[in-house]
Enzyme design. Structure first.
Site, PDB file in Angstrom:
ATOM      1  CD  GLU A  98      22.261   4.578  54.377  1.00 30.11           C
ATOM      2  OE1 GLU A  98      22.857   3.578  54.758  1.00 30.11           O
ATOM      3  OE2 GLU A  98      21.612   4.892  53.997  1.00 30.11           O
ATOM      4  CG  ASP A 102      22.453   2.233  44.356  1.00 30.08           C
ATOM      5  OD1 ASP A 102      23.152   3.121  43.514  1.00 30.08           O
ATOM      6  OD2 ASP A 102      21.437   1.547  44.497  1.00 30.08           O
TER       7      ASP A 102
HETATM    8  P1  IMP Z   1      19.714   4.660  48.175  1.00 35.58           P
HETATM    9  O1  IMP Z   1      18.573   5.528  47.801  1.00 35.58           O
HETATM   10  O2  IMP Z   1      19.698   4.060  46.044  1.00 35.58           O
HETATM   11  O3  IMP Z   1      21.242   5.810  47.911  1.00 35.58           O
HETATM   12  O4  IMP Z   1      19.965   3.002  48.304  1.00 35.58           O
HETATM   13  C1  IMP Z   1      20.207   2.651  49.365  1.00 35.58           C
HETATM   14  C2  IMP Z   1      20.303   1.487  50.475  1.00 35.58           C
HETATM   15  O5  IMP Z   1      20.128   0.789  49.244  1.00 35.58           O
HETATM   16  C3  IMP Z   1      21.682   1.274  50.837  1.00 35.58           C
HETATM   17  O6  IMP Z   1      21.587   2.008  52.224  1.00 35.58           O
HETATM   18  C4  IMP Z   1      21.172  -0.700  51.033  1.00 35.58           C
HETATM   19  O7  IMP Z   1      20.851  -0.208  51.890  1.00 35.58           O
HETATM   20  C5  IMP Z   1      21.075  -0.428  49.859  1.00 35.58           C
HETATM   21  N1  IMP Z   1      22.102  -0.695  48.759  1.00 35.58           N
HETATM   22  C6  IMP Z   1      22.519  -0.009  47.711  1.00 35.58           C
HETATM   23  N2  IMP Z   1      22.991  -0.472  47.138  1.00 35.58           N
HETATM   24  C7  IMP Z   1      23.376  -2.048  47.603  1.00 35.58           C
HETATM   25  C8  IMP Z   1      24.139  -3.384  47.626  1.00 35.58           C
HETATM   26  O8  IMP Z   1      25.471  -2.839  46.465  1.00 35.58           O
HETATM   27  N3  IMP Z   1      24.305  -4.132  47.614  1.00 35.58           N
HETATM   28  C9  IMP Z   1      22.804  -4.437  48.847  1.00 35.58           C
HETATM   29  N4  IMP Z   1      22.473  -3.318  49.236  1.00 35.58           N
HETATM   30  C10 IMP Z   1      22.881  -1.832  48.493  1.00 35.58           C
HETATM   31 MG    MG Z   2      21.003   0.790  54.147  1.00 36.93          MG
END
Ligand code: IMP
Ligand code: MG
Length: 181
Positions: A98, A102
């Site tokens: 990955e 986030d």
């Molecule tokens: P989560 O489900 O919130 O953990 O989302 C993760 C996904 O959100 C990552 O695989 C990225 O594609 C996108 N993402 C999260 N933070 C960022 C960032 O700071 N920049 C760009 N994409 C992000």
């Molecule tokens: Mg991603």
């Protein structure tokens, strides 16, 4: 581009150094085994390419694409598989590759889904980790850099689908995107 780059958080050289370290550690931990690197598109693809080159045990690659419902900036936890794996992962040592974790909602869903396919083992390597924004508990087996709660771009991470090819990690200034001119 100079004005768009508000701050460089991690340089090209720092990334390359850390990716080699992760590859070396993974090679040690999986000695005598084979790995299936499961890359989450699109953000993971630059990391996958560099990481794979620094792993010395035999490995396969496969790809999955997911999209989360909700707005572009907030994960909802409802995930749709847009592109699934080509092969079964049953009995394989799967390592999810990955770009960034986030909220953790995307991975949480993926892990539940993949576990049902009965891999021999299932681990996660994430190059960037934003633990401040975590909504669910996720055990990250290998993590490259801890990032403050800022939106970052480069090395696979996009800003409105562009700039994934930038070799370093930066914080963008949305008012100065060269593509708006
Ligand atoms: P989560 O489900 O919130 O953990 O989302 C993760 C996904 O959100 C990552 O695989 C990225 O594609 C996108 N993402 C999260 N933070 C960022 C960032 O700071 N920049 C760009 N994409 C992000
Ligand atoms: Mg991603």
């Amino acid at each position: 581009m100079q004005e768009f780059v508000q701050e460089i958080l991690i340089s090209d050289a720092q990334i390359q150094q850390r990716v080699s370290e992760l590859g070396a550690q993974i090679s040690l931990d999986y000695a005598g085994k084979e790995i299936l690197l499961l890359c989450i598109l699109k953000g993971g693809v630059i990391f996958l390419a560099d990481l794979a080159k620094s792993i010395t045990v035999p490995l396969e690659m496969d790809f999955m694409a997911v999209s989360s419902y909700g707005s572009a900036t907030h994960s909802s936890g409802v995930v749709k598989i847009v592109k699934d794996l080509e092969e079964s992962i049953e009995g394989k040592h799967v390592l999810i590759v990955e770009d960034i974790i986030d909220t953790g909602l995307t991975l949480k869903y993926l892990i539940e889904n993949l576990k049902q396919r009965q891999p021999a083992s299932l681990k996660i390597v994430a190059l960037f980790d934003k633990p401040d924004n975590r909504a669910v508990d996720i055990l990250v087996d290998y993590s490259g850099f801890i990032i403050p709660n800022k939106f970052i771009v480069g090395y696979g991470l996009d800003y409105r689908q562009f700039y994934r090819n930038v070799p370093y990690i930066f914080v963008p200034n949305p008012e100065k995107d060269p593509r708006d001119r």
